[in-house]
Motif scaffolding. Structure first.
Motif, PDB file in Angstrom:
ATOM      1  N   UNK A  63      -6.277   2.064  -9.407  1.00  0.00           N
ATOM      2  CA  UNK A  63      -7.807   1.980  -8.910  1.00  0.00           C
ATOM      3  C   UNK A  63      -8.412   1.897 -10.392  1.00  0.00           C
ATOM      4  N   UNK A  64      -8.133   2.698 -11.304  1.00  0.00           N
ATOM      5  CA  UNK A  64      -8.394   2.729 -12.923  1.00  0.00           C
ATOM      6  C   UNK A  64      -8.193   1.304 -13.162  1.00  0.00           C
ATOM      7  N   UNK A  65      -7.298   0.692 -13.161  1.00  0.00           N
ATOM      8  CA  UNK A  65      -6.824  -0.530 -13.747  1.00  0.00           C
ATOM      9  C   UNK A  65      -7.807  -1.795 -13.079  1.00  0.00           C
ATOM     10  N   UNK A  66      -7.994  -1.520 -11.687  1.00  0.00           N
ATOM     11  CA  UNK A  66      -9.040  -2.548 -10.920  1.00  0.00           C
ATOM     12  C   UNK A  66     -10.495  -2.438 -11.425  1.00  0.00           C
TER      13      UNK A  66
ATOM     14  N   UNK B  32       0.809  -1.247   0.049  1.00  0.00           N
ATOM     15  CA  UNK B  32       0.033   0.036   0.048  1.00  0.00           C
ATOM     16  C   UNK B  32       0.997   1.298   0.029  1.00  0.00           C
ATOM     17  N   UNK B  33       2.020   1.215   0.803  1.00  0.00           N
ATOM     18  CA  UNK B  33       2.851   2.411   0.798  1.00  0.00           C
ATOM     19  C   UNK B  33       3.699   2.448  -0.593  1.00  0.00           C
ATOM     20  N   UNK B  34       4.123   1.384  -0.896  1.00  0.00           N
ATOM     21  CA  UNK B  34       4.871   1.309  -2.179  1.00  0.00           C
ATOM     22  C   UNK B  34       4.115   1.812  -3.372  1.00  0.00           C
ATOM     23  N   UNK B  35       2.831   1.642  -3.541  1.00  0.00           N
ATOM     24  CA  UNK B  35       2.074   2.264  -4.827  1.00  0.00           C
ATOM     25  C   UNK B  35       2.054   3.606  -4.668  1.00  0.00           C
ATOM     26  N   UNK B  36       2.109   4.419  -3.535  1.00  0.00           N
ATOM     27  CA  UNK B  36       2.114   5.969  -3.699  1.00  0.00           C
ATOM     28  C   UNK B  36       1.465   6.810  -4.235  1.00  0.00           C
ATOM     29  N   UNK B  37       1.987   7.596  -5.235  1.00  0.00           N
ATOM     30  CA  UNK B  37       1.311   8.229  -6.154  1.00  0.00           C
ATOM     31  C   UNK B  37       0.363   7.598  -7.457  1.00  0.00           C
ATOM     32  N   UNK B  38       0.720   6.305  -7.533  1.00  0.00           N
ATOM     33  CA  UNK B  38       0.087   5.395  -8.629  1.00  0.00           C
ATOM     34  C   UNK B  38      -1.277   4.950  -8.143  1.00  0.00           C
ATOM     35  N   UNK B  39      -1.851   5.226  -7.001  1.00  0.00           N
ATOM     36  CA  UNK B  39      -3.103   4.724  -6.620  1.00  0.00           C
ATOM     37  C   UNK B  39      -4.282   4.999  -7.567  1.00  0.00           C
ATOM     38  N   UNK B  40      -4.207   6.160  -8.164  1.00  0.00           N
ATOM     39  CA  UNK B  40      -5.206   6.700  -9.226  1.00  0.00           C
ATOM     40  C   UNK B  40      -5.139   5.500 -10.281  1.00  0.00           C
ATOM     41  N   UNK B  41      -3.860   5.252 -10.869  1.00  0.00           N
ATOM     42  CA  UNK B  41      -3.558   4.204 -11.840  1.00  0.00           C
ATOM     43  C   UNK B  41      -4.227   2.947 -11.566  1.00  0.00           C
TER      44      UNK B  41
ATOM     45  N   UNK C 188     -11.628  -1.382 -14.186  1.00  0.00           N
ATOM     46  CA  UNK C 188     -11.807  -1.766 -15.726  1.00  0.00           C
ATOM     47  C   UNK C 188     -11.744  -3.208 -15.717  1.00  0.00           C
ATOM     48  N   UNK C 189     -10.865  -3.996 -14.721  1.00  0.00           N
ATOM     49  CA  UNK C 189     -10.864  -5.405 -14.609  1.00  0.00           C
ATOM     50  C   UNK C 189     -12.239  -6.025 -14.251  1.00  0.00           C
ATOM     51  N   UNK C 190     -12.747  -5.198 -13.123  1.00  0.00           N
ATOM     52  CA  UNK C 190     -13.915  -5.505 -12.642  1.00  0.00           C
ATOM     53  C   UNK C 190     -15.264  -5.361 -13.526  1.00  0.00           C
ATOM     54  N   UNK C 191     -14.927  -4.343 -14.507  1.00  0.00           N
ATOM     55  CA  UNK C 191     -16.232  -4.195 -15.147  1.00  0.00           C
ATOM     56  C   UNK C 191     -16.126  -5.307 -16.312  1.00  0.00           C
ATOM     57  N   UNK C 192     -14.848  -5.599 -17.058  1.00  0.00           N
ATOM     58  CA  UNK C 192     -14.745  -6.668 -17.833  1.00  0.00           C
ATOM     59  C   UNK C 192     -15.356  -8.126 -17.323  1.00  0.00           C
ATOM     60  N   UNK C 193     -14.923  -8.212 -16.081  1.00  0.00           N
ATOM     61  CA  UNK C 193     -15.483  -9.641 -15.384  1.00  0.00           C
ATOM     62  C   UNK C 193     -16.797  -9.576 -14.985  1.00  0.00           C
ATOM     63  N   UNK C 194     -17.424  -8.600 -14.744  1.00  0.00           N
ATOM     64  CA  UNK C 194     -18.922  -8.207 -14.642  1.00  0.00           C
ATOM     65  C   UNK C 194     -19.574  -8.546 -16.291  1.00  0.00           C
TER      66      UNK C 194
END
Length: 132
Positions: A113-116, A102-111, A118-124
């Motif tokens: 979350x966007x990836x997650x 969680x700490x390592x992701x740092x400033x990349x959290x928006x990217x 999109x993956x969830x939308x494809x799965x649904x």
């Protein structure tokens, strides 16, 4: 004299044992895991800090504080979810690695979350198409 029985060597057990001497066993049982989470979150955030633009809006101290806070808020929930998905995992052993990530992701959290999302939308979408 060596102690008898099984000795827990996971980071949480060690920190609880150390904190017990200062805080007592009741308080240490609650504070110990969060000390581990904060330390791991800070370590991950330090790596993320090295990737950041030095001119970023949040200064280094504030960035590290936010990442440690985020680690402390999300780690237990993420660990419990991981244990539910993979029952062979033990949540006490997972606290430090999850907080580190969680700490390592740092400033990349928006990217992330966007990836997650999109993956969830494809799965649904796949599940709803397959059910028709």
């Amino acid at each position: 004299m060596a102690p008898t029985g099984d000795i827990a060597i996971d980071p949480v057990a060690v920190v609880i044992a150390l904190a017990t001497t200062l805080l007592g066993p009741q308080v240490a049982a609650y504070v110990g895991p969060y000390i581990v989470i904060a330390g791991a979150g800070l370590t991950g955030a330090a790596f993320a800090l090295g990737r950041r633009d030095p001119r970023a809006k949040l200064g280094p101290f504030l960035f590290l504080s936010v990442m440690v806070g985020l680690s402390m808020l999300l780690t237990v929930a993420a660990t419990e979810l991981a244990v539910k998905l993979w029952p062979t995992l033990e949540s006490r052993w997972m606290l430090a690695p999850v907080a580190l990530i969680i700490g390592y992701v740092g400033d990349d959290w928006p990217a992330v979350l966007t990836w997650a999302i999109r993956r969830l939308a494809r799965l649904i979408e796949k599940r709803t198409e397959g059910g028709q």
